[in-house]
Design a protein around this motif. Structure first.
Motif, PDB file in Angstrom:
ATOM      1  N   GLY A  98       0.824  -1.201   0.000  1.00 18.75           N
ATOM      2  CA  GLY A  98       0.000   0.000   0.000  1.00 18.75           C
ATOM      3  C   GLY A  98       0.856   1.247   0.000  1.00 18.75           C
ATOM      4  O   GLY A  98       0.362   2.353  -0.188  1.00 18.75           O
ATOM      5  N   ALA A  99       2.161   1.058   0.195  1.00 18.17           N
ATOM      6  CA  ALA A  99       3.121   2.164   0.162  1.00 18.17           C
ATOM      7  C   ALA A  99       4.385   1.678  -0.537  1.00 18.17           C
ATOM      8  O   ALA A  99       4.720   0.500  -0.473  1.00 18.17           O
ATOM      9  N   PRO A 100       5.102   2.577  -1.203  1.00 16.71           N
ATOM     10  CA  PRO A 100       6.376   2.183  -1.801  1.00 16.71           C
ATOM     11  C   PRO A 100       7.383   1.782  -0.725  1.00 16.71           C
ATOM     12  O   PRO A 100       7.343   2.299   0.400  1.00 16.71           O
ATOM     13  N   VAL A 101       8.282   0.865  -1.087  1.00 16.00           N
ATOM     14  CA  VAL A 101       9.321   0.401  -0.164  1.00 16.00           C
ATOM     15  C   VAL A 101      10.653   0.399  -0.904  1.00 16.00           C
ATOM     16  O   VAL A 101      10.762  -0.171  -1.987  1.00 16.00           O
ATOM     17  N   VAL A 102      11.646   1.037  -0.313  1.00 16.51           N
ATOM     18  CA  VAL A 102      13.008   0.993  -0.831  1.00 16.51           C
ATOM     19  C   VAL A 102      13.738  -0.109  -0.069  1.00 16.51           C
ATOM     20  O   VAL A 102      13.740  -0.120   1.162  1.00 16.51           O
TER      21      VAL A 102
END
Length: 183
Positions: free
Chosen positions: A67-71
């Motif tokens: 649901g959110a970008p992840v690096v």
């Protein structure tokens, strides 16, 4: 004369090997249409489910971050380029927090206590999974990093939206994070 030719030939072979090695580490990987460029949404391969124990002993699952970008950054305390890029990653993590972007490190082929000392010494503001046997990296299959450091950005759907193999700078990472966070 023949000794000079042999030395020149050996130098040429060594130079070609270095160039090919660098191209192998930084060039495209099977399944990734572009390395160092944001991948169009329709071409993004799925990232594997990743979970494990952080260097501080807590459990972390990337599926909970969907649901959110992840690096994701693969690193090791023993890795010189990883040490050099740590300030850029810490800065990018702090700056991207307002966009809802999560950062997760994967400490590979390392002793957890050395990894934790690295995190504390470099003021890393995000958790890192301990991966002493590179089992997390292996889950990426043909998309797995072949060396450290390596950085991936997953989009909010858990797909690989960007990848870079080698030492990353803030000026390389920040625009890619923005493009993935604000599609």
């Amino acid at each position: 004369m023949s000794r000079r030719i042999a030395i020149a030939a050996a130098a040429l072979v060594a130079a070609v090997a270095v160039v090919l090695g660098v191209r192998h580490l930084t060039g495209p990987k099977p399944g990734l249409p572009a390395v160092g460029s944001v991948i169009p949404a329709a071409q993004r391969p799925a990232a594997p489910d990743i979970s494990g124990t952080t260097l501080t002993g807590t459990r972390l699952s990337l599926t909970r971050l969907r649901g959110a970008p992840v690096v994701i950054n693969f690193w090791g305390s023993w890795c010189g380029p990883c040490q050099a890029e740590a300030p850029a990653l810490a800065r990018a993590a702090r700056d991207a927090r307002r966009l809802g972007v999560h950062f997760v490190g994967i400490d590979v082929r390392d002793n957890p206590s050395a990894g934790l000392a690295f995190e504390q010494g470099h003021h890393v503001p995000y958790p890192s999974l301990s991966d002493p046997d590179s089992l997390v990296a292996a889950r990426f299959g043909p998309l797995a990093p072949t060396a450290t450091p390596a950085t991936y950005i997953l989009d909010a759907r858990g797909r690989i939206a960007w990848a870079y193999f080698g030492r990353i700078t803030y000026s390389q990472l920040e625009p890619a994070v923005l493009r993935v966070a604000r599609p």
